[in-house]
Design a protein around this motif. Structure first.
Motif, PDB file in Angstrom:
ATOM      1  N   ALA A  84       0.827  -1.209   0.000  1.00 54.23           N
ATOM      2  CA  ALA A  84       0.000   0.000   0.000  1.00 54.23           C
ATOM      3  C   ALA A  84       0.860   1.258   0.000  1.00 54.23           C
ATOM      4  O   ALA A  84       0.586   2.214  -0.737  1.00 54.23           O
ATOM      5  N   PHE A  85       1.911   1.257   0.807  1.00 53.77           N
ATOM      6  CA  PHE A  85       2.802   2.422   0.868  1.00 53.77           C
ATOM      7  C   PHE A  85       3.531   2.611  -0.458  1.00 53.77           C
ATOM      8  O   PHE A  85       3.685   3.737  -0.941  1.00 53.77           O
ATOM      9  N   THR A  86       3.971   1.511  -1.054  1.00 60.88           N
ATOM     10  CA  THR A  86       4.681   1.584  -2.337  1.00 60.88           C
ATOM     11  C   THR A  86       3.790   2.145  -3.436  1.00 60.88           C
ATOM     12  O   THR A  86       4.207   3.017  -4.215  1.00 60.88           O
ATOM     13  N   LEU A  87       2.563   1.654  -3.524  1.00 61.24           N
ATOM     14  CA  LEU A  87       1.652   2.138  -4.562  1.00 61.24           C
ATOM     15  C   LEU A  87       1.315   3.609  -4.366  1.00 61.24           C
ATOM     16  O   LEU A  87       1.139   4.354  -5.341  1.00 61.24           O
ATOM     17  N   THR A  88       1.230   4.037  -3.095  1.00 63.64           N
ATOM     18  CA  THR A  88       0.957   5.452  -2.824  1.00 63.64           C
ATOM     19  C   THR A  88       2.082   6.330  -3.345  1.00 63.64           C
ATOM     20  O   THR A  88       1.844   7.343  -4.024  1.00 63.64           O
ATOM     21  N   LEU A  89       3.335   5.968  -3.045  1.00 67.22           N
ATOM     22  CA  LEU A  89       4.460   6.758  -3.532  1.00 67.22           C
ATOM     23  C   LEU A  89       4.616   6.652  -5.045  1.00 67.22           C
ATOM     24  O   LEU A  89       4.939   7.633  -5.718  1.00 67.22           O
ATOM     25  N   ALA A  90       4.396   5.448  -5.581  1.00 67.24           N
ATOM     26  CA  ALA A  90       4.584   5.236  -7.017  1.00 67.24           C
ATOM     27  C   ALA A  90       3.550   5.963  -7.858  1.00 67.24           C
ATOM     28  O   ALA A  90       3.776   6.191  -9.058  1.00 67.24           O
ATOM     29  N   SER A  91       2.431   6.338  -7.277  1.00 63.76           N
ATOM     30  CA  SER A  91       1.409   7.063  -8.034  1.00 63.76           C
ATOM     31  C   SER A  91       1.686   8.563  -8.080  1.00 63.76           C
ATOM     32  O   SER A  91       0.955   9.307  -8.738  1.00 63.76           O
ATOM     33  N   PHE A  92       2.740   9.026  -7.397  1.00 62.23           N
ATOM     34  CA  PHE A  92       3.128  10.441  -7.459  1.00 62.23           C
ATOM     35  C   PHE A  92       4.471  10.535  -8.192  1.00 62.23           C
ATOM     36  O   PHE A  92       4.568  10.155  -9.353  1.00 62.23           O
ATOM     37  N   HIS A  93       5.520  10.997  -7.539  1.00 68.99           N
ATOM     38  CA  HIS A  93       6.836  11.111  -8.172  1.00 68.99           C
ATOM     39  C   HIS A  93       7.788   9.997  -7.768  1.00 68.99           C
ATOM     40  O   HIS A  93       8.949  10.012  -8.161  1.00 68.99           O
ATOM     41  N   GLY A  94       7.311   9.069  -6.959  1.00 71.77           N
ATOM     42  CA  GLY A  94       8.168   7.980  -6.529  1.00 71.77           C
ATOM     43  C   GLY A  94       8.774   8.214  -5.161  1.00 71.77           C
ATOM     44  O   GLY A  94       8.301   9.035  -4.370  1.00 71.77           O
ATOM     45  N   VAL A  95       9.848   7.483  -4.876  1.00 70.04           N
ATOM     46  CA  VAL A  95      10.497   7.540  -3.567  1.00 70.04           C
ATOM     47  C   VAL A  95      11.358   8.799  -3.462  1.00 70.04           C
ATOM     48  O   VAL A  95      12.216   9.035  -4.319  1.00 70.04           O
ATOM     49  N   PRO A  96      11.166   9.614  -2.426  1.00 67.10           N
ATOM     50  CA  PRO A  96      12.063  10.759  -2.221  1.00 67.10           C
ATOM     51  C   PRO A  96      13.485  10.296  -1.928  1.00 67.10           C
ATOM     52  O   PRO A  96      13.701   9.266  -1.275  1.00 67.10           O
ATOM     53  N   ILE A  97      14.464  11.066  -2.394  1.00 66.09           N
ATOM     54  CA  ILE A  97      15.870  10.705  -2.170  1.00 66.09           C
ATOM     55  C   ILE A  97      16.190  10.672  -0.681  1.00 66.09           C
ATOM     56  O   ILE A  97      16.913   9.781  -0.203  1.00 66.09           O
ATOM     57  N   VAL A  98      15.625  11.598   0.077  1.00 63.55           N
ATOM     58  CA  VAL A  98      15.918  11.634   1.504  1.00 63.55           C
ATOM     59  C   VAL A  98      15.367  10.400   2.206  1.00 63.55           C
ATOM     60  O   VAL A  98      15.910   9.961   3.237  1.00 63.55           O
ATOM     61  N   MET A  99      14.340   9.778   1.649  1.00 63.21           N
ATOM     62  CA  MET A  99      13.821   8.548   2.237  1.00 63.21           C
ATOM     63  C   MET A  99      14.820   7.404   2.078  1.00 63.21           C
ATOM     64  O   MET A  99      14.965   6.566   2.983  1.00 63.21           O
ATOM     65  N   LEU A 100      15.515   7.355   0.938  1.00 66.33           N
ATOM     66  CA  LEU A 100      16.559   6.351   0.761  1.00 66.33           C
ATOM     67  C   LEU A 100      17.679   6.558   1.779  1.00 66.33           C
ATOM     68  O   LEU A 100      18.232   5.587   2.311  1.00 66.33           O
TER      69      LEU A 100
END
Length: 409
Positions: free
Chosen positions: A244-260
């Protein structure tokens, strides 16, 4: 006529009956009551504000904003949790973050230094600042409260001196992307961000492999484990949350760099605290310093390294905050230390030291972040927000005290 008497089992030779599934589940909950309690509280807050804001809280753009907005507090909270586990406190992290942000602005804006080189130098300065404070605490025996209070005043003053009371901007785009950028899109066009989907799939696989490995290891040592049904249910719940979290981020601009960056810190620091010798020594010092010293723990060296680590993380948080604002400002870092300490205690730290996890600090930081974001979305004023956050912190510490007394009884 013969009579038979019921056979009796010798209590010394009889094998104890295995605990039921409910008993094992209750035992697992009790053993991790603070962390599970905060997970439940986080889930409750998400559901509450999702309903209260008519679905705005979990919109993809708001979720990304929530991550980026609280990234520097989460970075500080991970370091602060380790400091508190060791039995100390650090009041200087907000001022140190502001000083490093000011230093980065001077290097990049005034002297046109390449952003990557400036970032490395800023992290080295943070390490030196942490080593300076750690030396006074570990080798001279000055209480951490006094040393870091002095550091808070010193670094705040240096920030004002470096910036001469003015903000410096703008930063190079590469430096800004640390806090505001996203991983680039790759592959064919789809409705979702392809690299984010791949990262989500990899996360699910690694989590399930870790659960499988831990379960097999516990069975090999004949330790009690959850029944297969409950364990499978736990794996399904974890998988569903990650998907669910992955699909939420993937439907916008993806994973923020700071999250990595935060995930790398969480994995690295979590591994050190769970598996490395120095991590176990940190827990030993916080739990019982005298016994740890008698057991051969090098208390001065461990304490010194704890504050060096905190200095590096404070410097990183200062760079992330400056990159997000796109400016080095004299007022940066105000109350960051209080937010980090609150996140650590909400996430399971104990006032007496020796208790807590890096993951718990992240959960505590997310609780505060969801509270801040949700209350802002529904229009609650900042004055009432402070009152509510104070009550949440008091409730978390009160729960810790109650839990210890219950365990003692």
């Amino acid at each position: 006529m013969t009579t038979t008497t019921p056979s009796t089992r010798d209590p010394k030779t009889a094998r104890p009956e295995p605990p039921s599934a409910g008993a094992l589940l209750l035992q697992a909950v009790r053993a991790n009551m603070r962390q599970y309690g905060m997970l439940v509280a986080l889930a409750f807050l998400v559901v509450l504000f999702q309903i209260w804001t008519d679905g705005t809280l979990l919109l993809p753009n708001n979720v990304s904003n929530l991550i980026q907005q609280n990234s520097y507090i989460l970075i500080l909270a991970m370091g602060m949790m380790i400091v508190i586990i060791a039995g100390h406190i650090d009041l200087s992290v907000g001022s140190l973050a502001a000083f490093v942000g000011a230093l980065s602005a001077v290097l990049m804006v005034r002297h046109d230094m390449p952003w990557f080189l400036a970032l490395v130098l800023c992290l080295l300065v943070g390490a030196l600042a942490g080593a300076w404070q750690g030396y006074f605490i570990a080798y001279l025996g000055i209480p951490s409260f006094i040393v870091t209070l002095a550091g808070m005043l010193l670094f705040r003053g240096l920030t004002q001196i470096f910036l001469e009371g003015r903000s410096l901007a703008p930063f190079p785009e590469g430096f800004q992307n640390i806090a505001k950028g996203f991983i680039p899109e790759m592959g064919p066009y789809t409705q979702y961000h392809n690299p984010t989907l791949l990262l989500g799939l990899l996360t699910v696989v690694l989590l399930l492999l870790r659960e499988w490995r831990d379960r097999n290891r516990q069975l090999a040592y004949e330790l009690e484990v959850l029944p297969a049904g409950l364990w499978a249910l736990k794996c399904v719940a974890m998988t569903a949350a990650v998907v669910a979290f992955t699909l939420t981020l993937a439907s916008f601009h993806g994973v923020p760099i700071v999250m990595l960056v935060m995930c790398a810190l969480l994995i690295g620091l979590g591994y050190v605290m769970r598996n490395a010798v120095v991590g176990r020594h940190v827990y030993a010092l916080g739990g019982n310093k005298a016994a740890a010293k008698l057991s051969g723990v090098k208390d001065k060296k461990v304490t010194f390294l704890v504050f060096v680590n905190m200095g590096v993380l404070a410097a990183l948080a200062g760079c992330v905050y400056a990159a997000r604002l796109n400016a080095g400002t004299p007022q940066a870092g105000l109350n960051f230390e209080l937010e980090a300490i609150a996140a650590a205690f909400i996430g399971g730290a104990s006032m007496s030291g020796g208790v807590g996890t890096v993951m718990g600090a992240v959960i505590g930081g997310l609780v505060l972040g969801v509270l801040n974001n949700g209350m802002s979305l529904v229009g609650i004023g900042t004055d009432y927000q402070q009152v509510i956050k104070g009550l949440v912190l008091l409730a978390a510490v009160g729960f810790d005290v109650w839990n210890k007394r219950r365990a003692g009884r």
